[in-house]
Design a protein around this motif. Sequence first.
Motif, PDB file in Angstrom:
ATOM      1  N   GLU A  39      44.945  35.845  43.347  1.00 34.13           N
ATOM      2  CA  GLU A  39      45.536  35.887  41.999  1.00 34.13           C
ATOM      3  C   GLU A  39      44.672  36.731  41.054  1.00 34.13           C
ATOM      4  O   GLU A  39      45.187  37.456  40.208  1.00 34.13           O
ATOM      5  CB  GLU A  39      45.673  34.470  41.431  1.00 34.13           C
ATOM      6  CG  GLU A  39      46.719  33.605  42.133  1.00 34.13           C
ATOM      7  CD  GLU A  39      48.150  34.148  42.005  1.00 34.13           C
ATOM      8  OE1 GLU A  39      48.505  34.711  40.944  1.00 34.13           O
ATOM      9  OE2 GLU A  39      48.907  34.011  42.990  1.00 34.13           O
ATOM     10  N   GLU A  40      43.360  36.609  41.223  1.00 34.35           N
ATOM     11  CA  GLU A  40      42.464  37.420  40.384  1.00 34.35           C
ATOM     12  C   GLU A  40      42.627  38.902  40.717  1.00 34.35           C
ATOM     13  O   GLU A  40      42.681  39.750  39.828  1.00 34.35           O
ATOM     14  CB  GLU A  40      41.010  36.976  40.575  1.00 34.35           C
ATOM     15  CG  GLU A  40      40.754  35.563  40.049  1.00 34.35           C
ATOM     16  CD  GLU A  40      39.300  35.114  40.194  1.00 34.35           C
ATOM     17  OE1 GLU A  40      38.495  35.858  40.779  1.00 34.35           O
ATOM     18  OE2 GLU A  40      38.987  34.008  39.714  1.00 34.35           O
ATOM     19  N   LEU A  93      34.754  44.647  41.354  1.00 37.98           N
ATOM     20  CA  LEU A  93      34.522  43.945  40.095  1.00 37.98           C
ATOM     21  C   LEU A  93      34.367  42.441  40.344  1.00 37.98           C
ATOM     22  O   LEU A  93      33.468  41.796  39.799  1.00 37.98           O
ATOM     23  CB  LEU A  93      35.707  44.226  39.169  1.00 37.98           C
ATOM     24  CG  LEU A  93      35.521  44.024  37.679  1.00 37.98           C
ATOM     25  CD1 LEU A  93      34.386  44.888  37.158  1.00 37.98           C
ATOM     26  CD2 LEU A  93      36.821  44.379  36.952  1.00 37.98           C
ATOM     27  N   LEU A  94      35.209  41.902  41.188  1.00 44.35           N
ATOM     28  CA  LEU A  94      35.158  40.464  41.449  1.00 44.35           C
ATOM     29  C   LEU A  94      33.939  40.087  42.284  1.00 44.35           C
ATOM     30  O   LEU A  94      33.309  39.057  42.051  1.00 44.35           O
ATOM     31  CB  LEU A  94      36.440  39.999  42.153  1.00 44.35           C
ATOM     32  CG  LEU A  94      37.712  40.097  41.311  1.00 44.35           C
ATOM     33  CD1 LEU A  94      38.926  39.667  42.116  1.00 44.35           C
ATOM     34  CD2 LEU A  94      37.593  39.258  40.044  1.00 44.35           C
ATOM     35  N   GLY A 143      42.790  48.696  44.043  1.00 42.96           N
ATOM     36  CA  GLY A 143      42.380  47.567  44.867  1.00 42.96           C
ATOM     37  C   GLY A 143      40.868  47.549  45.080  1.00 42.96           C
ATOM     38  O   GLY A 143      40.234  46.502  45.007  1.00 42.96           O
ATOM     39  N   ALA A 195      30.997  40.245  40.006  1.00 44.32           N
ATOM     40  CA  ALA A 195      30.969  39.103  39.090  1.00 44.32           C
ATOM     41  C   ALA A 195      30.456  37.857  39.800  1.00 44.32           C
ATOM     42  O   ALA A 195      29.709  37.060  39.238  1.00 44.32           O
ATOM     43  CB  ALA A 195      32.366  38.836  38.523  1.00 44.32           C
ATOM     44  N   ASP A 221      39.713  35.891  45.359  1.00 48.57           N
ATOM     45  CA  ASP A 221      40.916  35.188  44.957  1.00 48.57           C
ATOM     46  C   ASP A 221      42.074  36.177  44.782  1.00 48.57           C
ATOM     47  O   ASP A 221      41.975  37.140  44.024  1.00 48.57           O
ATOM     48  CB  ASP A 221      40.622  34.470  43.641  1.00 48.57           C
ATOM     49  CG  ASP A 221      41.777  33.626  43.197  1.00 48.57           C
ATOM     50  OD1 ASP A 221      41.729  32.420  43.482  1.00 48.57           O
ATOM     51  OD2 ASP A 221      42.725  34.157  42.588  1.00 48.57           O
ATOM     52  N   THR A 278      38.503  48.947  43.154  1.00 47.09           N
ATOM     53  CA  THR A 278      37.823  48.609  41.908  1.00 47.09           C
ATOM     54  C   THR A 278      37.925  47.113  41.629  1.00 47.09           C
ATOM     55  O   THR A 278      36.957  46.473  41.216  1.00 47.09           O
ATOM     56  CB  THR A 278      38.427  49.396  40.729  1.00 47.09           C
ATOM     57  OG1 THR A 278      38.368  50.778  41.054  1.00 47.09           O
ATOM     58  CG2 THR A 278      37.686  49.143  39.440  1.00 47.09           C
ATOM     59  N   PHE A 332      45.279  40.306  41.923  1.00 47.80           N
ATOM     60  CA  PHE A 332      46.575  40.754  41.421  1.00 47.80           C
ATOM     61  C   PHE A 332      46.526  40.993  39.922  1.00 47.80           C
ATOM     62  O   PHE A 332      47.053  41.982  39.414  1.00 47.80           O
ATOM     63  CB  PHE A 332      47.670  39.737  41.764  1.00 47.80           C
ATOM     64  CG  PHE A 332      49.009  40.098  41.180  1.00 47.80           C
ATOM     65  CD1 PHE A 332      49.666  41.265  41.580  1.00 47.80           C
ATOM     66  CD2 PHE A 332      49.600  39.302  40.212  1.00 47.80           C
ATOM     67  CE1 PHE A 332      50.886  41.619  41.030  1.00 47.80           C
ATOM     68  CE2 PHE A 332      50.824  39.652  39.660  1.00 47.80           C
ATOM     69  CZ  PHE A 332      51.467  40.812  40.073  1.00 47.80           C
ATOM     70  N   TYR A 333      45.866  40.098  39.220  1.00 48.78           N
ATOM     71  CA  TYR A 333      45.768  40.261  37.768  1.00 48.78           C
ATOM     72  C   TYR A 333      45.118  41.604  37.422  1.00 48.78           C
ATOM     73  O   TYR A 333      45.619  42.358  36.585  1.00 48.78           O
ATOM     74  CB  TYR A 333      44.963  39.106  37.180  1.00 48.78           C
ATOM     75  CG  TYR A 333      44.954  39.060  35.662  1.00 48.78           C
ATOM     76  CD1 TYR A 333      45.993  38.454  34.961  1.00 48.78           C
ATOM     77  CD2 TYR A 333      43.918  39.625  34.934  1.00 48.78           C
ATOM     78  CE1 TYR A 333      45.988  38.403  33.574  1.00 48.78           C
ATOM     79  CE2 TYR A 333      43.897  39.581  33.549  1.00 48.78           C
ATOM     80  CZ  TYR A 333      44.935  38.962  32.874  1.00 48.78           C
ATOM     81  OH  TYR A 333      44.934  38.922  31.500  1.00 48.78           O
ATOM     82  N   LEU A 334      44.021  41.904  38.092  1.00 47.54           N
ATOM     83  CA  LEU A 334      43.320  43.163  37.802  1.00 47.54           C
ATOM     84  C   LEU A 334      44.180  44.370  38.184  1.00 47.54           C
ATOM     85  O   LEU A 334      44.256  45.359  37.452  1.00 47.54           O
ATOM     86  CB  LEU A 334      41.975  43.204  38.535  1.00 47.54           C
ATOM     87  CG  LEU A 334      40.965  42.120  38.116  1.00 47.54           C
ATOM     88  CD1 LEU A 334      39.724  42.175  38.997  1.00 47.54           C
ATOM     89  CD2 LEU A 334      40.563  42.284  36.650  1.00 47.54           C
ATOM     90  N   LYS A 335      44.838  44.272  39.333  1.00 49.29           N
ATOM     91  CA  LYS A 335      45.673  45.404  39.764  1.00 49.29           C
ATOM     92  C   LYS A 335      46.874  45.589  38.842  1.00 49.29           C
ATOM     93  O   LYS A 335      47.314  46.711  38.599  1.00 49.29           O
ATOM     94  CB  LYS A 335      46.129  45.200  41.215  1.00 49.29           C
ATOM     95  CG  LYS A 335      44.983  45.392  42.205  1.00 49.29           C
ATOM     96  CD  LYS A 335      45.470  45.571  43.620  1.00 49.29           C
ATOM     97  CE  LYS A 335      45.694  44.229  44.276  1.00 49.29           C
ATOM     98  NZ  LYS A 335      45.988  44.372  45.715  1.00 49.29           N
ATOM     99  N   SER A 336      47.376  44.472  38.326  1.00 48.37           N
ATOM    100  CA  SER A 336      48.538  44.584  37.438  1.00 48.37           C
ATOM    101  C   SER A 336      48.182  45.299  36.143  1.00 48.37           C
ATOM    102  O   SER A 336      49.056  45.635  35.356  1.00 48.37           O
ATOM    103  CB  SER A 336      49.102  43.195  37.122  1.00 48.37           C
ATOM    104  OG  SER A 336      48.314  42.568  36.127  1.00 48.37           O
TER     105      SER A 336
END
Lengths: 438, 262
Positions: free
Chosen positions: A387-388, A405-406, A399, A409, A385, A401, A390-394
């Motif tokens: 958005e997910e 992680l996703l 990228g 998960a 996803d 990692t 982007f959230y982690l990168k923010s």
Amino acid sequence: MSMSLVNSNTYLESLLQGQPRLPASPLAWFNQLRANAVDHAGRLKLPTTRDEEWRFTDLSPLARQSFQPARAAAAQQAADVEHFSVAEAAIRLVFVDGKYMPQLSTPAERLGNRGLIVTNLSSAITANAEAIEPHLGQYARFEDNLFAALNTAFLHDGALVIVPRGAAIDTPVHVLLIATQPEVASHPRCLFIAEAGSEVTILEDYVSLNEAVYVTNAVTEIAVGDNARISHIRVQRDSTEAFHIGNCAVSLAHASRYRSVSVALGARISRYDLNTGLDAEDAECVIDGLALINGRQLADTHSSIDHAKPNCTSRQLHKCIADGSAHAVFNGKIMVRAGAQNTDSAQSSRNLLLNAKARIDTKPQLEIFANDVKCAHGATVGQLDSEELFYLKSRGLSGVTARNLLTYAFGAEIIDRIPIASLKYRLEQTVLEQIKKN
Amino acid sequence: MIHQDSKTILEVSGLQAAVDGVEILKGVDLIVKSGEVHAIMGTNGSGKSTFAKVLAGHSAYQVTGGSVLFEGQNLFDLEPEERARAGVFLAFQYPIEIPGVSNSHFLRLAYNTLQSQRGKDELDPLEFEDFVREKMKLLEMNPNFLDRGVNEGFSGGEKKRNEILQMALLEPRLAILDETDSGLDIDALRIVTNGVNKLANKDNAIILVTHYQRMLNYIEPDYVHVMRGGRIVKTGGKELALDLETRGYDWLGVERRAPASA
Ligand SMILES: Nc1ncnc2c1ncn2[C@@H]1O[C@H](COP(=O)(O)OP(=O)(O)O)[C@@H](O)[C@H]1O
Ligand SMILES: [Mg+2]
């Protein structure tokens, strides 16, 4: 399942001839079972992609390969085996290239569990024929399944677990099947019986010591008695050059419960057929699966849940993660037979494609012949996803990692359902490493 | 706090940005210096969140004109993660849920990434656990939020607290808080704004995006900007927020057309 004719059957002939002649058993029914299977194996053809059930799984690389029976197993280093040991499992059966290794095993009798039988099938079959005969060969039908027929034709050894009435076994039983030799075909046969009101957790664990080409053709039959519970964890971490064909057939009696978590990480081509029969009222199954593959791997899971009787519940979550140019297949059949009223079934297939060259085919297949039923099903195939990510990168995560992680998960949701903590932890590490490699 | 000799942290000039070819930001100008708190107000759809996400580097938004300097560096030369590591932080208006990724694992990864970027020591899981629990106290957060998936099943207010917790861990140079007040009841608003006030210092800066004056009672802005149709159309002191509260936005006398049809 129907199999079309291939031009020649020489592959099968060579396979059948390559096996050692098995000594006749003193049990007439057992000899008959094998003879029947030999008969069918001789008639059935290797499935091709023209067979609906094998549409996505091209076995021609298997047909091109020649296999032989295992040579006498080299003495295994205890250290090789300990690497795969599961701390919680006090009972362990080890098979090397299909051969039982008593010196590496801890069967139940050594623990003094009264009435519990956990040992190798061939050593126990005569003494326990009465308990075994009603089940062995009764669930894994081979009339139209070549691999089950071959396994039964070569039926010799594998794990036997018989949990006596009312017993709750507090340690998981670890059935460890280790491949060590190249070009070997092995046909392990397992039988797990939970008598009425009993409870057991069994780990069926396929591993390899090297990246050899071999074929494992496994059949497992599971009988869950009235009010009994079996938790069955199946891990396939074969060599990524190997072929793994697994058939598992489960029969549930009244108010029994079968819980399955299967994880497929290895093999070049793997196929797992899990057929669960809800054969009596109030039975319940929860079936979860994860295939995590990359490179040129193919992992095909065919499951069938048969609501044969009323008031049964089934839950299924299957996940595939395909990277590289891997190909994952999931076919999930839910059958609700006429009269199986008040069936409650939910199936979900969720899939993650990590590479444009990877491919996932998922097919829910509902066949409903009763009217008072609840059947939910859904399938999704997607990428990570954005958005997910982007959230982690923010938050500063790279990228790579964030992707790892996703992905982790996504797979961990299935691994989390394994009721053996150390195995869960180990698999999580394996998955994390596998993801990082990509 | 406004200081004459503060360093400029953010310098936005004529920023234009579009989504799917539709221009949303139409020339935003803004200068933020260290120690300052800026409020950006404006009706729904005026472009506030777009502005915030463009600063954070969301790929759905294309920058079509203008420039943004962050501490003298072209912000658009940096990937989102590089902006975060340089000290840009966005508390999202709608923080997403990431089921399966443990909140504590995620927070520790983010924290350690920033620590190593700053040449400081990373914390192992046990050390981090102690550290993050202290920070959670500041926001009166229940420690069991660490064991859940990132924002998984959190209420709106809990998500906002989790955002500010991340701000507290990452200690950004520039924090953009997008409608952090929405979804918070009065008690939670007091706790969260109190936390933000504790994090504000003379070396960092905060941009508060809100369309209510309410939050500004707790965090006192040095400047209030009004965004409308993708531009900052008016700038004043904190009294401007009170004017907006009583008089609405229409008196500003700017074009009333919706941005998309402009
Ligand atoms: N990802 C997007 N896709 C399409 N339109 C968008 C997107 N983001 C924002 N917009 C549009 O841009 C305008 C400004 O939105 P936004 O920046 O969210 O405003 P605000 O935060 O001030 O309420 C709105 O018209 C909105 O519909
Ligand atoms: Mg907004």
